[in-house]
Design a protein around this motif. Structure first.
Motif, PDB file in Angstrom:
ATOM      1  N   ASP A   1     -44.551  34.238 123.066  1.00  0.00           N
ATOM      2  CA  ASP A   1     -43.273  34.274 123.790  1.00  0.00           C
ATOM      3  C   ASP A   1     -42.265  35.092 122.992  1.00  0.00           C
ATOM      4  OD1 ASP A   1     -41.991  32.600 121.807  1.00  0.00           O
ATOM      5  OD2 ASP A   1     -42.815  30.851 122.804  1.00  0.00           O
ATOM      6  N   TRP A   2     -41.090  35.315 123.594  1.00  0.00           N
ATOM      7  CA  TRP A   2     -40.106  36.192 122.959  1.00  0.00           C
ATOM      8  C   TRP A   2     -39.571  35.644 121.648  1.00  0.00           C
ATOM      9  CZ3 TRP A   2     -35.035  34.909 122.017  1.00  0.00           C
ATOM     10  CH2 TRP A   2     -34.499  33.826 122.735  1.00  0.00           C
TER      11      TRP A   2
ATOM     12  N   VAL B   1     -32.068  43.767 125.558  1.00  0.00           N
ATOM     13  CA  VAL B   1     -33.062  44.684 126.124  1.00  0.00           C
ATOM     14  C   VAL B   1     -32.268  45.884 126.648  1.00  0.00           C
ATOM     15  CG1 VAL B   1     -34.910  45.008 127.804  1.00  0.00           C
ATOM     16  CG2 VAL B   1     -34.580  42.756 126.741  1.00  0.00           C
ATOM     17  N   ILE B   2     -32.311  46.976 125.864  1.00  0.00           N
ATOM     18  CA  ILE B   2     -31.416  48.105 126.151  1.00  0.00           C
ATOM     19  C   ILE B   2     -32.107  49.269 126.857  1.00  0.00           C
ATOM     20  CG2 ILE B   2     -29.800  47.508 124.304  1.00  0.00           C
ATOM     21  CD1 ILE B   2     -31.112  49.770 122.633  1.00  0.00           C
ATOM     22  N   ALA B   3     -33.430  49.211 126.977  1.00  0.00           N
ATOM     23  CA  ALA B   3     -34.188  50.244 127.697  1.00  0.00           C
ATOM     24  C   ALA B   3     -35.501  49.605 128.148  1.00  0.00           C
ATOM     25  CB  ALA B   3     -34.461  51.441 126.791  1.00  0.00           C
ATOM     26  N   ASP B   4     -36.263  50.322 128.945  1.00  0.00           N
ATOM     27  CA  ASP B   4     -37.542  49.785 129.398  1.00  0.00           C
ATOM     28  C   ASP B   4     -38.398  49.362 128.205  1.00  0.00           C
ATOM     29  OD1 ASP B   4     -36.855  50.223 131.995  1.00  0.00           O
ATOM     30  OD2 ASP B   4     -38.003  52.078 132.207  1.00  0.00           O
TER      31      ASP B   4
ATOM     32  N   ALA C   1     -36.201  46.058 123.032  1.00  0.00           N
ATOM     33  CA  ALA C   1     -35.143  45.104 122.671  1.00  0.00           C
ATOM     34  C   ALA C   1     -34.621  45.432 121.273  1.00  0.00           C
ATOM     35  CB  ALA C   1     -35.671  43.671 122.703  1.00  0.00           C
ATOM     36  N   LEU C   2     -33.319  45.626 121.180  1.00  0.00           N
ATOM     37  CA  LEU C   2     -32.655  45.823 119.888  1.00  0.00           C
ATOM     38  C   LEU C   2     -32.072  44.472 119.487  1.00  0.00           C
ATOM     39  CD1 LEU C   2     -31.563  47.564 117.577  1.00  0.00           C
ATOM     40  CD2 LEU C   2     -29.603  48.120 119.043  1.00  0.00           C
ATOM     41  N   MET C   3     -32.807  43.759 118.643  1.00  0.00           N
ATOM     42  CA  MET C   3     -32.407  42.407 118.260  1.00  0.00           C
ATOM     43  C   MET C   3     -31.461  42.446 117.068  1.00  0.00           C
ATOM     44  SD  MET C   3     -33.958  40.650 120.533  1.00  0.00           S
ATOM     45  CE  MET C   3     -33.420  39.067 119.908  1.00  0.00           C
ATOM     46  N   HIS C   4     -30.387  41.693 117.204  1.00  0.00           N
ATOM     47  CA  HIS C   4     -29.384  41.629 116.152  1.00  0.00           C
ATOM     48  C   HIS C   4     -28.558  40.366 116.345  1.00  0.00           C
ATOM     49  CE1 HIS C   4     -27.541  43.450 119.655  1.00  0.00           C
ATOM     50  NE2 HIS C   4     -26.388  42.968 119.218  1.00  0.00           N
ATOM     51  N   ALA C   5     -27.776  40.063 115.334  1.00  0.00           N
ATOM     52  CA  ALA C   5     -26.817  38.961 115.428  1.00  0.00           C
ATOM     53  C   ALA C   5     -25.555  39.440 114.722  1.00  0.00           C
ATOM     54  CB  ALA C   5     -27.372  37.692 114.794  1.00  0.00           C
TER      55      ALA C   5
ATOM     56  N   VAL D   1     -40.823  43.225 127.660  1.00  0.00           N
ATOM     57  CA  VAL D   1     -40.558  43.878 126.379  1.00  0.00           C
ATOM     58  C   VAL D   1     -41.870  44.104 125.637  1.00  0.00           C
ATOM     59  CG1 VAL D   1     -39.436  43.593 124.109  1.00  0.00           C
ATOM     60  CG2 VAL D   1     -38.240  42.886 126.178  1.00  0.00           C
ATOM     61  N   LYS D   2     -41.964  45.269 124.983  1.00  0.00           N
ATOM     62  CA  LYS D   2     -43.105  45.570 124.114  1.00  0.00           C
ATOM     63  C   LYS D   2     -42.655  46.021 122.727  1.00  0.00           C
ATOM     64  CE  LYS D   2     -46.739  47.714 126.057  1.00  0.00           C
ATOM     65  NZ  LYS D   2     -47.439  48.807 126.803  1.00  0.00           N
ATOM     66  N   ILE D   3     -41.392  46.421 122.605  1.00  0.00           N
ATOM     67  CA  ILE D   3     -40.864  46.922 121.335  1.00  0.00           C
ATOM     68  C   ILE D   3     -39.679  46.049 120.918  1.00  0.00           C
ATOM     69  CG2 ILE D   3     -39.759  48.865 120.149  1.00  0.00           C
ATOM     70  CD1 ILE D   3     -41.059  50.683 122.328  1.00  0.00           C
TER      71      ILE D   3
END
Length: 145
Positions: free
Chosen positions: A20-21, A58-61, A64-68, A95-97
């Motif tokens: 899962d994510w 999730v900023i594009a197909d 996901a650019l993960m940040h806090a 998501v794949k990236i």
């Protein structure tokens, strides 16, 4: 940042799938946890941010650019990358990236992020990150400083 490239070879992972994510975020964060770039608090904050705000990271197909919040649980500027061969669901988005961005403040990461994003903006390079081997992905980022 360690080494000469923006995303060090050891900070790039390619796996078949994740359950899962949340596990994707934890796995993507492992290299940065291992070298103490971030703390577990930062990982928890990224997950909480998605739970509170939905899939805005999730900023594009498939990306996901993960940040806090900068600084909270971040010891040094750093980035790590996880690519999964099979897409997983992040609050309704496939998501794949997963690119984990750890920033110490609001500004110091911007130049580095811009360089990394230039790779993702190039269609051929993006396809390599989506479908390529770990070695091919590492080669994409090796020239960036």
């Amino acid at each position: 940042m360690k080494g000469t490239s923006l995303i060090a070879k050891d900070d790039i992972q390619v796996v078949d799938s994740v359950t899962d994510w949340k596990n994707a975020v934890r796995l993507a964060s492992k290299p940065l946890l291992k070298d103490h770039t971030i703390t577990k608090e930062y990982v928890d904050n990224m997950i909480q941010s998605v739970e509170d705000n939905g899939p805005y990271m999730v900023i594009a197909d498939y990306f996901a650019l993960m940040h806090a919040r900068p600084g909270e649980g971040v010891n040094n500027l750093g980035m790590s990358l996880l690519t999964t061969k099979r897409a997983f669901d992040l609050e309704g988005k496939p998501v794949k990236i997963v690119l984990v961005l750890a920033a110490t403040d609001n500004k110091s990461h911007l130049a580095s992020l811009q360089k990394v994003m230039s790779v993702f903006m190039d269609d051929a390079a993006y396809q390599t990150v989506l479908n390529g081997s770990r070695e091919e992905i590492v080669n994409l980022f090796e020239g960036l400083e």
